[in-house]
Design a protein around this motif. Sequence first.
Motif, PDB file in Angstrom:
ATOM      1  N   ARG A 152       1.106  -1.026   0.116  1.00 19.18           N
ATOM      2  CA  ARG A 152      -0.105   0.408   0.103  1.00 19.18           C
ATOM      3  C   ARG A 152       1.350   1.063  -0.067  1.00 19.18           C
ATOM      4  NH1 ARG A 152      -3.845   0.210   5.474  1.00 19.18           N
ATOM      5  NH2 ARG A 152      -5.028   0.544   3.700  1.00 19.18           N
ATOM      6  N   SER A 153       0.491   2.265  -0.287  1.00 22.38           N
ATOM      7  CA  SER A 153       1.298   3.635  -0.265  1.00 22.38           C
ATOM      8  C   SER A 153       2.030   4.169   1.127  1.00 22.38           C
ATOM      9  CB  SER A 153       0.894   4.417  -1.532  1.00 22.38           C
ATOM     10  OG  SER A 153      -0.136   4.441  -2.772  1.00 22.38           O
ATOM     11  N   ALA A 154       2.937   4.440   0.601  1.00 22.40           N
ATOM     12  CA  ALA A 154       3.289   4.777   2.044  1.00 22.40           C
ATOM     13  C   ALA A 154       2.974   6.204   2.224  1.00 22.40           C
ATOM     14  CB  ALA A 154       4.149   4.788   2.076  1.00 22.40           C
ATOM     15  N   VAL A 155       2.320   6.768   3.622  1.00 21.59           N
ATOM     16  CA  VAL A 155       1.956   8.159   3.973  1.00 21.59           C
ATOM     17  C   VAL A 155       3.783   8.628   3.821  1.00 21.59           C
ATOM     18  CG1 VAL A 155       0.711   9.534   4.739  1.00 21.59           C
ATOM     19  CG2 VAL A 155      -0.220   7.478   4.329  1.00 21.59           C
ATOM     20  N   ILE A 156       3.689   9.612   3.703  1.00 28.42           N
ATOM     21  CA  ILE A 156       5.281  10.287   3.874  1.00 28.42           C
ATOM     22  C   ILE A 156       4.774  11.705   4.734  1.00 28.42           C
ATOM     23  CG2 ILE A 156       6.918  11.765   2.609  1.00 28.42           C
ATOM     24  CD1 ILE A 156       7.337   8.730   1.877  1.00 28.42           C
ATOM     25  N   GLU A 157       3.862  12.663   4.638  1.00 35.32           N
ATOM     26  CA  GLU A 157       3.953  13.755   4.978  1.00 35.32           C
ATOM     27  C   GLU A 157       2.512  14.429   5.882  1.00 35.32           C
ATOM     28  OE1 GLU A 157       6.055  18.666   5.398  1.00 35.32           O
ATOM     29  OE2 GLU A 157       6.992  16.340   4.169  1.00 35.32           O
ATOM     30  N   THR A 158       1.604  15.141   6.529  1.00 30.65           N
ATOM     31  CA  THR A 158       1.118  15.629   6.197  1.00 30.65           C
ATOM     32  C   THR A 158       0.918  17.194   6.470  1.00 30.65           C
ATOM     33  OG1 THR A 158      -0.261  13.636   7.911  1.00 30.65           O
ATOM     34  CG2 THR A 158      -0.838  15.791   7.758  1.00 30.65           C
ATOM     35  N   LEU A 159       0.957  17.809   5.151  1.00 31.46           N
ATOM     36  CA  LEU A 159       0.505  19.751   5.350  1.00 31.46           C
ATOM     37  C   LEU A 159      -0.736  20.316   5.777  1.00 31.46           C
ATOM     38  CD1 LEU A 159       2.187  19.224   1.956  1.00 31.46           C
ATOM     39  CD2 LEU A 159       3.606  18.901   3.849  1.00 31.46           C
ATOM     40  N   GLY A 160      -0.561  20.877   6.120  1.00 32.20           N
ATOM     41  CA  GLY A 160      -1.388  22.236   6.936  1.00 32.20           C
ATOM     42  C   GLY A 160      -1.281  23.491   6.063  1.00 32.20           C
ATOM     43  N   GLN A 161      -1.433  24.246   6.928  1.00 32.40           N
ATOM     44  CA  GLN A 161      -2.228  25.952   6.459  1.00 32.40           C
ATOM     45  C   GLN A 161      -0.445  26.464   6.509  1.00 32.40           C
ATOM     46  OE1 GLN A 161      -3.584  27.967   9.861  1.00 32.40           O
ATOM     47  NE2 GLN A 161      -4.634  29.626   8.816  1.00 32.40           N
ATOM     48  N   GLY A 162      -0.471  26.504   5.194  1.00 29.24           N
ATOM     49  CA  GLY A 162       0.347  28.014   4.957  1.00 29.24           C
ATOM     50  C   GLY A 162       1.477  26.971   4.896  1.00 29.24           C
TER      51      GLY A 162
END
Length: 147
Positions: free
Chosen positions: A59-69
Motif C-alpha cells: 500500500r502507498s506509504a504516507v510520507i507527510e501531512t501538510l497544513g495551513q501555510g
Amino acid sequence: MTGRLGALSAEQGRKLMALGHEVSFPAGTRIFEEGRPADRFWILRSGAVQLDLHVPGRRSAVIETLGQGDLLGWAWLFPPRSWHLGAEALSLVRAWEFDAETVRGLCHEDPVLGRDLVLAVAEVIGQRLQCARTRLMDLYGPCGSGV
C-alpha cells in the motif's frame, strides 16, 4: 519555516499571490498522482493534505501531512515537471492555486524573485526528502529509522 514560502519578501509575496486564485478540495479528493504532469501548485489556507509514495507490491506509504501555510507541490519548477508523490485531502482543504507556467514567467521577468522562490522551494524539497527517508526507514527498514 520549512514547507512554506515565508523566505520571500513582502513585495515578492504580493507579486506571487496576485497570480493565485482560491480553490477547495473536499475530504478524500486526490489532488495529484505520482508520475502525472505537474502544471500547478498550491499554498494551503486550511485543512490537511497527506503526501504519499507508491510502493510496488504494498500500500502507498504516507510520507507527510501538510497544513495551513504549507506549499503543496514543487515538481512544477523542475523538468521533467511530473509529480514525485501523490496528494490527498484529509479534510476540506482551502488553498490558493497557481498556474506553474505563469509563475515561471514571473520568475523570468523578476530574476531576484525567481532566485528567492527557487531557494525557498529547494528548502521544501530537502525537508520532504528527509521526511520520505525517515518514513520509509520506519516502515521498511530492519530496525526503523532510529530517530
